[in-house]
Motif scaffolding. Structure first.
Motif, PDB file in Angstrom:
ATOM      1  N   VAL A  19       0.833  -1.205   0.000  1.00  0.00           N
ATOM      2  CA  VAL A  19       0.000   0.000   0.000  1.00  0.00           C
ATOM      3  C   VAL A  19       0.867   1.253   0.000  1.00  0.00           C
ATOM      4  O   VAL A  19       0.627   2.202  -0.761  1.00  0.00           O
ATOM      5  CB  VAL A  19      -0.951   0.000   1.216  1.00  0.00           C
ATOM      6  CG1 VAL A  19      -1.729   1.312   1.287  1.00  0.00           C
ATOM      7  CG2 VAL A  19      -1.917  -1.172   1.129  1.00  0.00           C
ATOM      8  N   ALA A  20       1.890   1.268   0.846  1.00  0.00           N
ATOM      9  CA  ALA A  20       2.751   2.446   0.937  1.00  0.00           C
ATOM     10  C   ALA A  20       3.499   2.685  -0.369  1.00  0.00           C
ATOM     11  O   ALA A  20       3.631   3.824  -0.825  1.00  0.00           O
ATOM     12  CB  ALA A  20       3.738   2.279   2.093  1.00  0.00           C
ATOM     13  N   VAL A  21       3.989   1.618  -0.997  1.00  0.00           N
ATOM     14  CA  VAL A  21       4.722   1.775  -2.254  1.00  0.00           C
ATOM     15  C   VAL A  21       3.782   2.232  -3.363  1.00  0.00           C
ATOM     16  O   VAL A  21       4.149   3.064  -4.198  1.00  0.00           O
ATOM     17  CB  VAL A  21       5.426   0.457  -2.632  1.00  0.00           C
ATOM     18  CG1 VAL A  21       6.023   0.551  -4.030  1.00  0.00           C
ATOM     19  CG2 VAL A  21       6.519   0.132  -1.622  1.00  0.00           C
ATOM     20  N   GLU A  22       2.556   1.714  -3.374  1.00  0.00           N
ATOM     21  CA  GLU A  22       1.587   2.152  -4.384  1.00  0.00           C
ATOM     22  C   GLU A  22       1.299   3.646  -4.251  1.00  0.00           C
ATOM     23  O   GLU A  22       1.247   4.375  -5.251  1.00  0.00           O
ATOM     24  CB  GLU A  22       0.290   1.358  -4.241  1.00  0.00           C
ATOM     25  CG  GLU A  22      -0.773   1.743  -5.263  1.00  0.00           C
ATOM     26  CD  GLU A  22      -2.078   0.987  -5.072  1.00  0.00           C
ATOM     27  OE1 GLU A  22      -3.000   1.194  -5.882  1.00  0.00           O
ATOM     28  OE2 GLU A  22      -2.171   0.200  -4.108  1.00  0.00           O
ATOM     29  N   GLN A  23       1.131   4.121  -3.023  1.00  0.00           N
ATOM     30  CA  GLN A  23       0.882   5.544  -2.812  1.00  0.00           C
ATOM     31  C   GLN A  23       2.100   6.377  -3.204  1.00  0.00           C
ATOM     32  O   GLN A  23       1.968   7.456  -3.788  1.00  0.00           O
ATOM     33  CB  GLN A  23       0.505   5.796  -1.353  1.00  0.00           C
ATOM     34  CG  GLN A  23      -0.862   5.242  -0.969  1.00  0.00           C
ATOM     35  CD  GLN A  23      -1.288   5.657   0.427  1.00  0.00           C
ATOM     36  OE1 GLN A  23      -0.521   6.266   1.156  1.00  0.00           O
ATOM     37  NE2 GLN A  23      -2.510   5.319   0.798  1.00  0.00           N
ATOM     38  N   ALA A  24       3.295   5.869  -2.885  1.00  0.00           N
ATOM     39  CA  ALA A  24       4.514   6.590  -3.256  1.00  0.00           C
ATOM     40  C   ALA A  24       4.645   6.685  -4.771  1.00  0.00           C
ATOM     41  O   ALA A  24       5.053   7.721  -5.310  1.00  0.00           O
ATOM     42  CB  ALA A  24       5.734   5.902  -2.655  1.00  0.00           C
ATOM     43  N   ALA A  25       4.298   5.608  -5.476  1.00  0.00           N
ATOM     44  CA  ALA A  25       4.372   5.625  -6.938  1.00  0.00           C
ATOM     45  C   ALA A  25       3.404   6.657  -7.518  1.00  0.00           C
ATOM     46  O   ALA A  25       3.731   7.363  -8.481  1.00  0.00           O
ATOM     47  CB  ALA A  25       4.068   4.234  -7.489  1.00  0.00           C
ATOM     48  N   LYS A  26       2.211   6.758  -6.933  1.00  0.00           N
ATOM     49  CA  LYS A  26       1.241   7.750  -7.404  1.00  0.00           C
ATOM     50  C   LYS A  26       1.745   9.170  -7.157  1.00  0.00           C
ATOM     51  O   LYS A  26       1.601  10.050  -8.010  1.00  0.00           O
ATOM     52  CB  LYS A  26      -0.103   7.532  -6.710  1.00  0.00           C
ATOM     53  CG  LYS A  26      -0.824   6.261  -7.136  1.00  0.00           C
ATOM     54  CD  LYS A  26      -2.129   6.086  -6.377  1.00  0.00           C
ATOM     55  CE  LYS A  26      -2.853   4.817  -6.814  1.00  0.00           C
ATOM     56  NZ  LYS A  26      -4.108   4.596  -6.056  1.00  0.00           N
ATOM     57  N   GLN A  27       2.339   9.397  -5.986  1.00  0.00           N
ATOM     58  CA  GLN A  27       2.884  10.724  -5.693  1.00  0.00           C
ATOM     59  C   GLN A  27       4.079  11.029  -6.586  1.00  0.00           C
ATOM     60  O   GLN A  27       4.276  12.172  -7.002  1.00  0.00           O
ATOM     61  CB  GLN A  27       3.281  10.808  -4.221  1.00  0.00           C
ATOM     62  CG  GLN A  27       2.092  10.796  -3.274  1.00  0.00           C
ATOM     63  CD  GLN A  27       2.508  10.985  -1.829  1.00  0.00           C
ATOM     64  OE1 GLN A  27       3.686  11.064  -1.519  1.00  0.00           O
ATOM     65  NE2 GLN A  27       1.531  11.050  -0.940  1.00  0.00           N
TER      66      GLN A  27
END
Length: 203
Positions: A91-99
């Motif tokens: 989840v954290a990596v997915e959000q980081a990729a979006k940012q």
């Protein structure tokens, strides 16, 4: 309300009033609390000053432990390709990729962790060498499909390429001779098959 037993039913100033019991709200599920594993991100960015700093600053702000970050030019003169390997939960990596994708000058971001990829790394290893062990070292280099790029009186520099595990294995083999210096590029990754993140950007 707690009465003091007086006839007028007044409540003393130091009386304790207990509020009615009620159920606490359920705890919110926060990102970043899942199982941590290694992820690989590919980012296509414009080749401009400051882009690398913005990318690394975003990762640092989210407390990611970056294993490696390799940057190279693409066949387009104005774009570069970043290969980022890091540890974090999904989840954290997915959000980081979006940012990361929202950053200025970032054209495309793809998480290839679960994809079929070719991953290679290059390392230069300077090994302590003597007249008595030089032949052994050269034999290990040959068996590991490495290449001697410099040969001096007391050291040899070896170039080895391959998956990260193979580089780790070679380093472990020669550590007993004494490693004077080592530099590794970090993994560069490309998806197998005909799909291309760079062609997607061109379209």
């Amino acid at each position: 309300m707690i009465a003091d037993g007086s006839s007028n039913g007044a409540v003393p100033a130091d009386a304790v009033v207990t509020p009615p019991a009620h159920a606490a709200p359920p705890a919110r599920a926060l990102p970043g609390g899942g199982e941590t594993r290694r992820h690989t991100l590919i980012a296509i960015v414009l080749d401009k000053p400051g882009v690398l700093n913005r990318v690394s600053s975003l990762m640092r702000a989210r407390n990611f432990n970056i294993d490696s970050l390799a940057v190279s030019r693409t066949d387009q003169p104005d774009t570069s390709r970043m290969t980022i390997t890091l540890h974090g939960d999904d989840v954290a990596v997915e959000q980081a990729a979006k940012q990361l994708y929202r950053l200025i000058d970032v054209l495309k971001v793809q998480d290839v962790t679960a994809d079929a990829v070719v991953a290679q790394e290059l390392a230069l290893v300077k090994i302590r060498a003597t007249d008595s062990n030089r032949a052994e070292i050269l034999k290990l280099v040959e068996l590991s499909k490495g290449r001697i790029v410099d040969l001096a009186g007391e050291a040899v520099i070896v170039e080895v390429t391959g998956p990260e595990a193979e580089i780790d294995g070679f380093v472990a083999l020669v550590r007993g001779y004494g490693i004077k210096e080592i530099v590794r590029t970090g993994s560069v990754v490309m998806s197998r098959g005909s799909s291309s993140i760079e062609e997607a950007v061109k379209r």
